[in-house]
Scaffold this motif. Structure first.
Motif, PDB file in Angstrom:
ATOM      1  N   ASN A   1       0.697  -1.267  -0.078  1.00  0.00           N
ATOM      2  CA  ASN A   1      -0.045   0.066   0.106  1.00  0.00           C
ATOM      3  C   ASN A   1       0.900   1.269  -0.123  1.00  0.00           C
TER       4      ASN A   1
ATOM      5  N   ASP B   1      -7.856   0.232   1.163  1.00  0.00           N
ATOM      6  CA  ASP B   1      -6.202  -0.347   1.129  1.00  0.00           C
ATOM      7  C   ASP B   1      -6.330  -1.683   0.550  1.00  0.00           C
TER       8      ASP B   1
ATOM      9  N   LEU C   1      -4.133   0.421   8.319  1.00  0.00           N
ATOM     10  CA  LEU C   1      -4.726   0.098   7.130  1.00  0.00           C
ATOM     11  C   LEU C   1      -6.383   0.711   7.082  1.00  0.00           C
TER      12      LEU C   1
END
Length: 462
Positions: free
Chosen positions: A191, A375, A371
């Motif tokens: 990510n 993501d 996250l």
């Protein structure tokens, strides 16, 4: 037709003609089945089986281990005792299971009661039993590495896909138990939390030289000829096989005849995580160059100190070296993440070296370590054996399926070949061949000692 094409055609032919189950086995859903549990058999009853694979499988109530197999009769009998004692203690019953024993895994595979097999054998006996298990319609949990050569690994992956059996590699760093930090690190890298990924460092130990070379009498309890399998016949010595009095680390791990050493033995674990973070799970390097020291005397012949440099098509470079900290270090344009097992191991021989820093990063913004819903999320598996058992029921893909497993192993095998061939090698991960290097390409396969080896599997010789 060359040898490689012939083998591939044979695989396609047999897969098309075999009646391999692609639905849930009868023992799971069949209304007249004697049990509603998955019936599992253990092939290889040594150190990894006793210390890891059997306990981790038996703790899941969805499965029941009903058979064991080993070429060492003593280990086979101790395997039966180990399983029955475990169930007696954990299930409170002396009659929970009467474990069947087999000297030859091929007879075990013919048992229709068995739904899946765990293969915890030496490296040179990984690919062939997995191939034959797939052809017999058995789901497979295979200890790493997947293969001794790239050719047999490719054949194994192809057959598993064509038969539709459920496959799991024992690359347990992908599962949350006991190391959730690996998936977390890979998700952060995927990510972009460290910016554009540029380089990966992997630290792995190496093995020592040594071993007693003097031939010894073959123990009466060991089928030594079959233990050697497809590899050349050499005299027996205990340091070439496994201890007869305990389940400590065996000598075969340090003999090139049976494996490539730490570059595959542990390299598959760390390269697999590197691939997961890099997003290169279905490919491999395009360039590789390596140096290594090999023992000049003694029984044990696998590499000692080494250094491997490789490059992937996405531009990311990778270094694998025994002098680096044991773990995977992702370097990006905006920071880095290091991840390892820390001080937690699954067997007594895990080379954790007391490294308690399982996760560290240069990212200082705590929000960046979290996250969001938008993501990328990677496969969330609680535990490797449990994930395999769950997928046996659902017929879904495991967290470490066959092609991903093969690619992790092949990247390590390419590195091993580069240790022996001077200069930079150019690897074609699509066709799995080296470009313009016949010396390196000859190392993609090994001759097979009859009657053993994947080339001599009856179903593929039709």
């Amino acid at each position: 037709m060359n040898r490689r094409s012939y083998l591939k055609k044979s695989v396609a032919t047999v897969a098309a003609t075999l009646c391999v189950p692609t639905i849930v086995p009868a023992s799971v859903l069949g209304k007249d089945a004697p049990s509603n549990k998955l019936q599992i058999a253990q092939i290889g009853c040594g150190r990894i089986a006793r210390g890891h694979d059997l306990p981790e499988t038996m703790r899941h109530d969805s499965a029941r281990v009903i058979a064991v197999c080993d070429l060492d009769k003593r280990r086979k009998e101790l395997g039966k005792t180990f399983v029955e004692d475990w169930y007696r203690k954990e299930r409170g019953s002396d009659k929970y299971v009467d474990v069947k024993m087999y000297d030859d895994y091929r007879e075990l595979l013919a048992n229709p009661e068995i739904d899946g097999v765990i293969i915890s054998t030496p490296d040179h006996w990984h690919a062939q039993p997995a191939i034959e298990a797939a052809l017999a319609g058995k789901d497979i949990y295979l200890q790493k590495p997947t293969s001794l050569t790239i050719e047999e690994g490719r054949m194994m992956s192809d057959i598993i896909h064509r038969t539709g059996v459920v496959f799991q590699l024992g690359s347990q760093q992908r599962s949350n138990d006991p190391w959730p930090q690996f998936r977390r690190a890979c998700e952060l890298v995927r990510n972009g939390r460290i910016g554009k990924l540029q380089h990966v460092d992997i630290g792995l130990p190496s093995d020592p030289a040594g071993g007693e070379m003097k031939p010894m009498p073959i123990p009466d309890n060991l089928n030594y000829d079959m233990w050697l399998g497809s590899t050349p016949y050499v005299p027996y010595t205990v340091d070439r096989v496994h201890p007869q009095d305990d389940f400590s680390r065996p000598g075969w791990l340090r003999c090139e005849q049976f494996g490539a050493g730490m570059i595959t033995g542990w390299g598959v674990h760390h390269v697999d995580i590197a691939h997961w973070g890099m997003g290169t799970e279905f490919t491999g390097p395009i360039e590789v160059e390596a140096t290594a020291q090999f023992p000049e005397q003694g029984l044990w012949t696998v590499h000692g100190p080494y250094h491997v440099e490789s490059k992937y098509a996405n531009g990311v470079t990778m270094v694998i070296d025994g002098e680096l900290p044991n773990g995977i270090h992702f370097h990006g344009s905006d920071g880095s993440i290091f991840v390892s097992r820390g001080s937690v191991g699954v067997t007594a021989s895990d080379p954790t070296f007391g490294n308690s820093e399982a996760f560290k990063t240069t990212i200082t913004d705590k929000e960046q370590l979290q996250l969001t819903d938008s993501d990328i999320r990677l496969y969330d598996s609680h535990e490797q054996h449990g994930n395999w058992l769950d997928c046996m029921k659902t017929r879904g893909l495991t967290v470490s399926p066959a092609e991903v497993a093969h690619r992790s192993c092949s990247a390590c095998l390419v590195s091993h070949i580069a240790m022996k061939v001077p200069g930079k090698l150019y690897w074609d991960p699509v066709n799995e061949r080296f470009k313009d290097n016949d010396t390196a390409n000859r190392m993609l396969s090994r001759s097979q000692r009859y009657p053993y080896g994947y080339e001599n599997i009856p179903a593929l010789a039709r």
